[in-house]
Scaffold this motif. Structure first.
Motif, PDB file in Angstrom:
ATOM      1  N   ASN A 185       0.975  -1.202  -0.052  1.00  0.00           N
ATOM      2  CA  ASN A 185       0.038   0.085   0.127  1.00  0.00           C
ATOM      3  C   ASN A 185       0.819   1.214   0.013  1.00  0.00           C
ATOM      4  O   ASN A 185       2.151   1.067   0.199  1.00  0.00           O
ATOM      5  CB  ASN A 185      -0.929   0.136   0.936  1.00  0.00           C
ATOM      6  CG  ASN A 185      -0.320   0.068   2.429  1.00  0.00           C
ATOM      7  OD1 ASN A 185       0.627   0.563   2.772  1.00  0.00           O
ATOM      8  ND2 ASN A 185      -1.160  -0.185   3.555  1.00  0.00           N
ATOM      9  N   ALA A 186      -0.049   2.382  -0.180  1.00  0.00           N
ATOM     10  CA  ALA A 186       1.015   3.734  -0.198  1.00  0.00           C
ATOM     11  C   ALA A 186       1.863   4.015   0.876  1.00  0.00           C
ATOM     12  O   ALA A 186       2.801   4.755   0.613  1.00  0.00           O
ATOM     13  CB  ALA A 186      -0.078   4.819  -0.223  1.00  0.00           C
ATOM     14  N   ASP A 187       1.454   3.574   2.248  1.00  0.00           N
ATOM     15  CA  ASP A 187       2.617   3.583   3.046  1.00  0.00           C
ATOM     16  C   ASP A 187       3.600   2.539   3.286  1.00  0.00           C
ATOM     17  O   ASP A 187       4.437   2.632   4.324  1.00  0.00           O
ATOM     18  CB  ASP A 187       1.907   3.498   4.470  1.00  0.00           C
ATOM     19  CG  ASP A 187       0.694   4.497   4.741  1.00  0.00           C
ATOM     20  OD1 ASP A 187       0.564   5.529   3.931  1.00  0.00           O
ATOM     21  OD2 ASP A 187      -0.327   4.278   5.284  1.00  0.00           O
ATOM     22  N   GLY A 188       3.719   1.910   2.313  1.00  0.00           N
ATOM     23  CA  GLY A 188       4.785   0.703   2.164  1.00  0.00           C
ATOM     24  C   GLY A 188       4.556  -0.507   3.145  1.00  0.00           C
ATOM     25  O   GLY A 188       5.619  -1.143   3.390  1.00  0.00           O
ATOM     26  N   TYR A 189       3.285  -0.954   3.274  1.00  0.00           N
ATOM     27  CA  TYR A 189       3.091  -1.964   3.949  1.00  0.00           C
ATOM     28  C   TYR A 189       2.644  -3.014   3.245  1.00  0.00           C
ATOM     29  O   TYR A 189       1.933  -2.808   2.192  1.00  0.00           O
ATOM     30  CB  TYR A 189       2.009  -1.824   5.177  1.00  0.00           C
ATOM     31  CG  TYR A 189       2.308  -0.972   6.242  1.00  0.00           C
ATOM     32  CD1 TYR A 189       2.599  -1.680   7.321  1.00  0.00           C
ATOM     33  CD2 TYR A 189       2.103   0.452   6.494  1.00  0.00           C
ATOM     34  CE1 TYR A 189       3.145  -1.001   8.741  1.00  0.00           C
ATOM     35  CE2 TYR A 189       2.471   1.057   7.632  1.00  0.00           C
ATOM     36  CZ  TYR A 189       2.997   0.147   8.591  1.00  0.00           C
ATOM     37  OH  TYR A 189       3.476   0.938   9.831  1.00  0.00           O
ATOM     38  N   PHE A 190       2.959  -4.189   3.319  1.00  0.00           N
ATOM     39  CA  PHE A 190       2.873  -5.411   2.499  1.00  0.00           C
ATOM     40  C   PHE A 190       1.486  -5.832   3.153  1.00  0.00           C
ATOM     41  O   PHE A 190       1.077  -6.243   4.329  1.00  0.00           O
ATOM     42  CB  PHE A 190       3.605  -6.568   2.469  1.00  0.00           C
ATOM     43  CG  PHE A 190       3.374  -7.819   2.052  1.00  0.00           C
ATOM     44  CD1 PHE A 190       3.252  -7.591   0.410  1.00  0.00           C
ATOM     45  CD2 PHE A 190       3.172  -8.869   2.704  1.00  0.00           C
ATOM     46  CE1 PHE A 190       2.797  -8.759  -0.168  1.00  0.00           C
ATOM     47  CE2 PHE A 190       2.797 -10.190   2.110  1.00  0.00           C
ATOM     48  CZ  PHE A 190       2.635  -9.998   0.661  1.00  0.00           C
ATOM     49  N   LEU A 191       0.434  -6.208   1.939  1.00  0.00           N
ATOM     50  CA  LEU A 191      -0.857  -6.671   2.704  1.00  0.00           C
ATOM     51  C   LEU A 191      -0.610  -8.275   2.577  1.00  0.00           C
ATOM     52  O   LEU A 191      -0.610  -8.918   1.324  1.00  0.00           O
ATOM     53  CB  LEU A 191      -1.860  -6.258   1.602  1.00  0.00           C
ATOM     54  CG  LEU A 191      -2.430  -4.955   1.838  1.00  0.00           C
ATOM     55  CD1 LEU A 191      -1.481  -3.938   1.579  1.00  0.00           C
ATOM     56  CD2 LEU A 191      -3.746  -4.762   0.689  1.00  0.00           C
ATOM     57  N   THR A 192      -0.662  -8.924   3.741  1.00  0.00           N
ATOM     58  CA  THR A 192      -0.517 -10.485   3.456  1.00  0.00           C
ATOM     59  C   THR A 192      -1.686 -11.010   3.269  1.00  0.00           C
ATOM     60  O   THR A 192      -1.642 -12.254   3.005  1.00  0.00           O
ATOM     61  CB  THR A 192      -0.232 -10.792   5.130  1.00  0.00           C
ATOM     62  OG1 THR A 192      -1.391 -10.572   6.034  1.00  0.00           O
ATOM     63  CG2 THR A 192       1.006 -10.096   5.798  1.00  0.00           C
TER      64      THR A 192
END
Lengths: 658, 260
Positions: A450-457
């Protein structure tokens, strides 16, 4: 060694795998890096030797025209020379692409096309045959290099080359241009892609996950630091090389910590090899631990009454205080004495037989592990822990810290990793170990980060009061019954699979008024049970349809229903009807992924007639299924399946487990 | 095919074998060439195993001559056959059931052991070296036949198909130049048969071993043999490459019977 972010790229820091390897060869040249069993004897390869061989392979590949950025397919069992090929490829700035060795040729063709493979290193004749079979579909493929020359004498295809010859070519190349390879290694940066691992493809076509040197080294350093791994440790590398866990444990962590990798002699000898090596660091998916326990239990049932008595006494002691002793919690001295005695008589010899005597740290992951199973290993003194991660995060998100083990959680966020939950319960992670991209799939990459650099597991879970993460199911699989109650199929299936007689379970219920299930019985466990009862059966299909087996399975499901009833969130998901499938779900038929995860949608389509029957109230249903044999031929299995009802329980008020 | 079929190494001329008044073999002649896979087929009681036993030296034919490597031989005993490089497997597995796979295969090296009983009992230097050398050869065979996982398992506990493979391993351990296989695939399922076929072909190909085999499964025989001899009631009724034999009316009659 302080560089843990893996962001800087100096030629002198140890931020790529080739540099780590050369460093080990310099600082601990004579320590064992790898062992393999040849002709019945364990042969040791020192770090210096490994570095020499990697040089030879790398130079040989260069001689064949392998260039920076090229991809090298590596296919086979865990052989030392295949691990060396990974390092050799990385030396040249290439990208190793690891494939599952038991995949059929057409599955391989897809990956080879997708990754635009020109070079492949394969284990043996079996894999060479697959390469030759798919060669017309993979026009880019120019060189297939094989490790084991057995049976290869009559192959005249020009694209084939033995690894021995390649190494010889490499040695000559290295003699003539001795600074070539060092210069190539110097060009490497921690931001280069170090490996491509394909996701198992539970949903859609497999995607190539590109991981950088920095990511894998960060994940490996975190793990090594977390569990104090060092060069004295031993690991048995027997899980598919294409699986992210093996790459982390047997490659990345070994390169970081400098411990020894032991390659089993063959797939069938793993248990013997395990016992001979006695690893100090061990990884196995829950299924392996389960099989071990099943074998032990079956053999105990066949033992004499005196041995059985001692065993059950010791197990009772272990259940009372084993886990507490392992966690270093206070335990009464009388209990301690009994545990000591039990260890002397039962646990010690048992661990020795299982090859787990020396294990300091053991991990399991990949699927949920049954609480009983987990407790069993911990209570006999094996420091078994769970971890959570996926291919996209180098199998590194959460780890259970020593002494803080909870049966149903996957532990706390690992060093350098940040974990948070989205509003719908989806687990989001951030850290240096995240994937760089999906190969040639910017759309998929954009979707998963996502835009904040989090990976969606894609997993749903929650944190408990101590900050331990609990996983319930895949976020997208969590559905609703028509009543509106939450329905988490994996949650139910895992509870069913914890019974030794149930091998696989597939639950249905999303958008329906009740939950139903397909069951695969465990042929070994149920077969043994049937033998003891004197029931004759001719094979899986026959055994699966016997009335007593249905009763046995119904008991299991009722126990699960009782458990579900006590959980206010899940009481609506009790299984009302079930059937036992006439065949074992098989990856060759596309019903399971190569990592043995159930492909629910595919199964629902393939057995639509059975699902209809489950919901229509029929007492039985005829079904015919095409199956694929190992040699590629197809056949048919037909059977009339019984369908039976199960007792459900009234929802109970939540019992607080104080 | 890189494997060259060479000169005749075993030549049987006009062999007749009788047990009292019963004629087991009558006037049979055929030969075996170096490196070939030679099959002997025929209905039950045709005399196939007797034929193998004649080659092996267990039975001594009343009439006929046997030339092995160009030399005539008469009244040979089985152990002499073994020392001349002939090894065999049996129709009804003849292994030591209580011994491990490894030990069973080691017995295949027995004839090559030079140290005497006392040296072995004391495990003296020479005996020790010898043991290690033989063990190495045995390990090669174990790897070749892919039976590493059952190395230490007592043979009696193994399934039938694997026992057959162990028997082949023991025969191979003797490094034979001529290998006699008596129904190597009898009682096996399709997969086991395929494995066994592959091993037989690999042995023939990799070690250049000449193979004489008896087999009932026509598919197998026609697939892997170079030439086939057909026996019926102790007489030879056909001899040639698989395609010839398959279409020979006499052979078809013996196998399928004729309408009367």
């Amino acid at each position: 060694m302080s560089d843990t972010t893996g962001q800087t790229a100096h030629a002198n820091t140890l931020d790529t795998f080739p540099r780590l390897l050369m460093q080990h060869a310099k600082t601990r040249p004579n320590r064992p890096a790898m062992r393999e069993k040849a002709y019945g004897i364990w042969q040791t390869h020192s770090w210096a030797e490994v570095a020499r061989n990697v040089r030879a392979i790398a130079c040989g590949l260069a001689e064949l025209g392998f260039k920076r950025g090229d991809r090298l397919a590596i296919i086979g069992d865990n052989r030392p020379r295949l691990y060396w090929s990974i390092a050799a490829c990385q030396c040249l700035g290439g990208i190793p692409v690891l494939l599952y060795q038991d995949a059929v040729a057409e599955e391989m063709a897809y990956v080879l096309q997708d990754a635009e493979i020109k070079f492949a290193v394969v284990e043996d004749q079996e894999q060479v045959d697959k390469m030759l079979e798919i060669q017309p579909d993979v026009p880019l493929l120019q060189h297939v290099i094989y490790d084991d020359a057995r049976g290869m004498r009559h192959y005249t295809q020009t694209l084939l080359l033995g690894l021995d010859e390649l190494e010889e070519m490499g040695r000559i190349h290295d003699r003539n241009q001795s600074d070539f390879l060092d210069a190539e290694i110097d060009k490497g940066s921690s931001d280069d892609i170090s490996v491509m691992l394909y996701t198992s493809g539970t949903t859609g076509k497999p995607k190539g996950v590109c991981q950088t040197h920095g990511a894998f080294i960060a994940a490996a350093r975190g793990g090594v630091q977390f569990d104090n791994l060092n060069e004295e440790d031993d690991i048995l590398s027997y899980l598919p090389m294409a699986w992210v866990g093996d790459h982390l444990f047997s490659y990345a962590q070994a390169m970081v910590a400098g411990f020894t990798i032991n390659c089993p002699e063959s797939g069938e000898t793993v248990m013997t090899d395990l016992r001979e090596i006695g690893p100090t660091y061990y990884f196995a998916p829950p299924r392996v631990f389960e099989n071990l326990l099943t074998t032990v239990m079956i053999r105990m049932e066949d033992a004499g009454w005196f041995k059985r008595k001692i065993f059950h006494y010791a197990m009772a002691v272990a259940r009372r205080c084993g886990a507490e002793i392992l966690d270093g919690k206070p335990v009464a001295s009388g209990e301690r004495l009994q545990y000591w005695l039990s260890n002397l008589l039962v646990f010690g010899p048992l661990k020795n037989v299982l090859g787990l005597s020396r294990v300091r740290v053991a991990y399991t992951a990949g699927a949920a592990i049954g609480p009983d199973l987990f407790r069993f290993y911990r209570s006999i003194g094996i420091n078994l822990k769970q971890l959570y991660g996926q291919t996209e995060t180098c199998a590194y998100v959460c780890l259970q810290p020593d002494g803080e083990i909870k049966l149903d959680s996957v532990g706390k966020p690992a060093p350098f990793v940040e974990v948070k939950l989205a509003d719908n319960g989806e687990i989001l992670v951030k850290g240096p170990m995240l994937l760089k991209a999906y190969y040639k799939r910017p759309d998929a990459t954009a979707e998963s980060i996502n835009a904040d650099g989090y990976f969606l597991t894609g997993d749903a879970g929650f944190f408990d009061q101590d900050g331990h993460l609990k996983i319930i199911d895949r976020a997208k699989d969590v559905g609703r019954l028509t009543s509106g109650a939450m329905y988490a199929p994996n949650f139910i299936e895992n509870k069913l699979k914890f019974f030794q007689h149930v091998k696989e379970a597939v639950a249905f219920g999303n958008g329906r008024d009740s939950v139903t299930a397909f069951i695969n019985i465990d042929l070994e466990a149920v077969g043994n049970w049937a033998e003891r009862k004197g029931m004759a059966y001719s094979g899986y299909t026959d055994l699966a349809q016997m009335a007593p087996v249905y009763e046995l399975i119904r008991d299991c499901i009722e126990k699960v229903n009782a458990e579900l009833a006590s959980d206010p969130m899940m009481s609506g998901s009790q299984v009302t009807r079930f059937l036992i499938l006439h065949k074992e779900l098989d990856a060759d038929d596309g019903e399971l992924t190569r990592t043995r995860k159930v492909r629910r949608n595919f199964i629902a389509e393939r057995y639509a007639v059975l699902i209809d029957a489950l919901y229509s109230g029929n007492p039985s249903q005829y079904v015919e299924t095409e199956v694929k044999y190992e040699d590629g031929r197809t056949g048919k299995i037909a059977a009339t399946l019984r369908i039976e009802d199960v007792k459900t329980f009234a929802p109970q008020a939540a019992k607080s487990a104080a | 095919m890189a494997r060259e079929i060479g000169e005749v190494i075993l030549d049987l001329q006009n062999i007749s074998l009788r047990f009292g008044g019963v004629k087991a073999l009558t006037d049979i002649s055929f030969n075996v060439r170096k490196h070939e896979i030679r099959a002997i087929i025929g209905p039950n009681g045709a005399g196939k195993s007797s034929m193998l036993n004649v080659i092996n030296g267990v039975y001594h034919p009343q009439e006929g001559t046997i030339m092995f490597h160009g030399k005539p031989r008469k009244d040979m005993e089985p152990h002499m056959a073994a020392s001349q490089g002939i090894a065999r497997t049996f129709q009804n597995i003849a292994l030591f059931k209580g011994m491990s796979v490894l030990d069973n295969i080691m017995t295949g090296r027995n004839l090559m052991m030079k140290s005497n009983f006392l040296q072995h009992a004391l495990f003296l230097g020479s005996a020790r070296r010898e043991e290690i050398e033989h063990r190495k050869k045995v390990e090669e065979v174990i790897e070749f036949l892919e039976i590493q996982s059952i190395r230490k398992t007592p043979v009696g506990r193994l399934p039938y198909g694997l026992q057959k493979r162990v028997e082949l391993a023991r025969a191979l351990a003797a490094e034979p130049s001529l290998l006699l296989l008596d129904e190597p695939m009898a009682g096996m399922n399709v997969e086991e048969k395929q494995d066994m076929c592959r091993f037989v072909l690999d042995v023939n190909d990799q070690f250049g071993t000449t193979i004489v085999l008896i087999e009932h499964d026509m598919g197998v025989v026609m697939d892997i043999s170079d030439r086939v001899v057909v026996l019926d009631y102790g007489k030879k009724i056909g001899d040639g490459v698989p395609d010839e034999v398959k279409n020979d009316p006499a052979v078809i009659e013996a196998y399928l019977g004729t309408s009367h």
